[in-house]
Write a protein that holds these residues in place. Structure first.
Motif, PDB file in Angstrom:
ATOM      1  N   UNK A 132      18.198 -95.657 -34.531  1.00 14.91           N
ATOM      2  CA  UNK A 132      17.314 -94.340 -33.631  1.00 14.91           C
ATOM      3  C   UNK A 132      17.842 -94.053 -32.425  1.00 14.91           C
ATOM      4  N   UNK A 133      18.152 -95.345 -31.873  1.00 12.00           N
ATOM      5  CA  UNK A 133      18.323 -95.144 -30.257  1.00 12.00           C
ATOM      6  C   UNK A 133      16.989 -95.211 -29.466  1.00 12.00           C
ATOM      7  N   UNK A 134      15.806 -95.263 -30.256  1.00 13.44           N
ATOM      8  CA  UNK A 134      14.615 -95.286 -29.639  1.00 13.44           C
ATOM      9  C   UNK A 134      14.165 -96.531 -28.892  1.00 13.44           C
ATOM     10  N   UNK A 135      13.880 -96.483 -27.675  1.00 12.54           N
ATOM     11  CA  UNK A 135      13.551 -97.664 -27.006  1.00 12.54           C
ATOM     12  C   UNK A 135      12.415 -98.442 -27.151  1.00 12.54           C
ATOM     13  N   UNK A 136      12.569 -99.749 -27.608  1.00 10.49           N
ATOM     14  CA  UNK A 136      11.453-100.672 -27.747  1.00 10.49           C
ATOM     15  C   UNK A 136      11.602-101.521 -26.480  1.00 10.49           C
ATOM     16  N   UNK A 137      10.752-101.459 -25.369  1.00  5.75           N
ATOM     17  CA  UNK A 137      11.036-102.342 -24.294  1.00  5.75           C
ATOM     18  C   UNK A 137      11.036-103.719 -24.349  1.00  5.75           C
ATOM     19  N   UNK A 138       9.952-104.225 -25.263  1.00  6.04           N
ATOM     20  CA  UNK A 138      10.026-105.445 -25.515  1.00  6.04           C
ATOM     21  C   UNK A 138      11.182-106.191 -26.253  1.00  6.04           C
ATOM     22  N   UNK A 139      11.602-105.555 -27.052  1.00  6.03           N
ATOM     23  CA  UNK A 139      12.948-105.710 -27.885  1.00  6.03           C
ATOM     24  C   UNK A 139      14.152-106.053 -26.969  1.00  6.03           C
ATOM     25  N   UNK A 140      14.450-105.242 -26.144  1.00  7.70           N
ATOM     26  CA  UNK A 140      15.307-105.200 -25.066  1.00  7.70           C
ATOM     27  C   UNK A 140      14.999-106.500 -24.410  1.00  7.70           C
ATOM     28  N   UNK A 200      29.078-105.587 -21.721  1.00 11.17           N
ATOM     29  CA  UNK A 200      28.207-105.000 -22.219  1.00 11.17           C
ATOM     30  C   UNK A 200      27.450-105.587 -23.610  1.00 11.17           C
ATOM     31  N   UNK A 201      26.362-105.636 -23.589  1.00  9.41           N
ATOM     32  CA  UNK A 201      25.817-106.321 -24.910  1.00  9.41           C
ATOM     33  C   UNK A 201      24.639-105.226 -25.430  1.00  9.41           C
ATOM     34  N   UNK A 202      24.616-105.056 -26.719  1.00 10.62           N
ATOM     35  CA  UNK A 202      23.885-104.081 -27.325  1.00 10.62           C
ATOM     36  C   UNK A 202      22.745-104.663 -28.289  1.00 10.62           C
ATOM     37  N   UNK A 203      22.020-103.903 -28.477  1.00 11.13           N
ATOM     38  CA  UNK A 203      20.712-104.276 -29.444  1.00 11.13           C
ATOM     39  C   UNK A 203      20.540-102.952 -30.497  1.00 11.13           C
ATOM     40  N   UNK A 204      20.373-103.174 -31.602  1.00  9.36           N
ATOM     41  CA  UNK A 204      20.180-101.840 -32.484  1.00  9.36           C
ATOM     42  C   UNK A 204      18.650-101.833 -32.228  1.00  9.36           C
ATOM     43  N   UNK A 205      18.452-100.536 -31.444  1.00  4.95           N
ATOM     44  CA  UNK A 205      17.000-100.231 -31.081  1.00  4.95           C
ATOM     45  C   UNK A 205      16.190-100.186 -32.383  1.00  4.95           C
TER      46      UNK A 205
END
Ligand SMILES: *Cc1c(COP(=O)(O)O)cnc(C)c1O
Length: 345
Positions: A119-127, A103-108
């Motif tokens: 925040x957990x708010x999705x930023x599609x481009x960042x992901x 599992x790899x994570x990003x700080x949204x």
């Protein structure tokens, strides 16, 4: 002091008398033989609601997520998700332990009321930017991305539809699958008016919970293509989740869909009431979770409990209140009074 007002979670709800009647009257059979008509009806109904071909009833949201992840990820591949996601925070490392999924994570960085952090708010481009390609012998391939809607540790925030759509469109050409942790997708739909099927069609696999705000005692449903659900059935059996006359549980789920889905709007109103009374920006509360930051959590939780109000501590400085069908307006007002007094608001 009266009854306890339990705002720790929306999992604490008890089956209502109507639900218990539906459970008692359920037609059942052995579901491992696929002979339980009530489970089959629930699976078909939920799959249809989310625009998928098939569904599988599982005992918990954790099992639903883990099966969903296994369907979109092979051992040695990775799933990419937000750093505060339930699948990495609250599932005991299951994807690694059970399936060898990394599992790899990003700080949204999606905008939220707490700035860019947590925040957990999705930023599609960042992901998308973090996805690693397949077929490179140095890199762990990103087979899937997972999205949580609503986001639990983000305080019940709703993922923006345009970001979900952007992620989905990109994923089709990139050959990366999308898993939706939709434990509270019902709340997202009720809050935004976006159809469940619209959310469902933006994911390859989704796990949705009947035992959160909907108030069933047990159960989640995984939805996906018919082919994937056939594989999911084997994974469920391997995990010990093959149940027998569990139609009594599925009946609770069907009852919840009939009687408890629309009323989630009441929980959202109650959350607004708490937000206003506790001096939070009402716009920062999007569904049924209220996150109270920068408070001495253990002290406040203990003092509230002494006055019959239960809340959960999600860190030493953060409390979480979750409105649910066991807490009516009067009880919500009472809880708001107790907490406002304790917090000096
Ligand atoms: C509650 C929850 C789950 C599933 O939890 P179980 O306790 O295993 O049913 C999954 N994802 C999110 C976001 C949740 O809040």
């Amino acid at each position: 002091m009266g009854e306890l007002i339990d705002l720790r979670s929306d999992t604490v709800t008890r089956p209502t008398s109507g639900m218990r009647r539906a459970m008692a009257e359920a037609e059942v059979g052995d579901d491992v033989y696929r002979e339980d008509p009530t489970i089959r009806a629930l699976e078909e109904r939920v799959a249809g609601m989310f625009g998928h071909e098939a569904g599988l009833f599982v005992p918990s949201g954790t099992m639903g997520n883990q099966i969903g992840l296994r369907l979109v990820c092979e051992p040695g591949q990775e799933v990419l998700c937000d750093s505060e996601a339930h699948i990495v925070t609250y599932e005991m490392g299951a994807a690694a332990v059970l399936f060898g999924i990394s599992t790899r994570t990003v700080v949204s960085s999606g905008r939220g009321r707490w700035g860019g952090q947590e925040t957990g708010r999705l930023d599609a481009a960042q992901l998308i930017d973090q996805v690693r390609p397949h077929g490179n012998w140095h890199l762990t391939a990103t087979a899937a991305v997972a999205v949580e809607n609503t986001h639990n540790r983000g305080g019940g925030l709703v993922q923006p539809l345009d970001q979900l759509q952007a992620l989905w469109e990109w994923s089709r050409q990139a050959g990366v699958d999308v898993h939706l942790d939709g434990a509270r997708i019902w709340n997202a739909s009720v809050a935004t008016g976006v159809d469940l099927a619209t959310y469902g069609r933006l994911a390859d696999t989704a796990s949705v919970c009947l035992s959160k705000g909907l108030g069933a005692p047990v159960g989640s449903v995984v939805v996906a293509s018919a082919e994937r659900i056939a594989a999911a059935r084997l994974w469920r059996k391997r995990l010990g989740g093959g149940m027998r006359q569990a139609g009594v549980l599925a009946a609770a789920g069907l009852y919840a869909l009939d009687h408890h889905l629309d009323r989630l709007a009441e929980d959202h109103e109650h959350a607004q009431l708490l937000a206003k009374r506790l001096g939070l920006d009402p716009a920062s509360v999007e569904t049924n979770l209220v996150r109270l930051d920068d408070v001495p959590a253990p002290v406040v939780a203990e003092a509230a409990k002494a006055q019959g109000v239960l809340v959960s501590q999600t860190s030493a400085h953060r409390l979480r209140l979750v409105t649910n069908l066991g807490v009516d307006r009067t009880a919500t007002e009472r809880a708001a009074d107790v907490l406002a007094e304790l917090l000096g608001r």
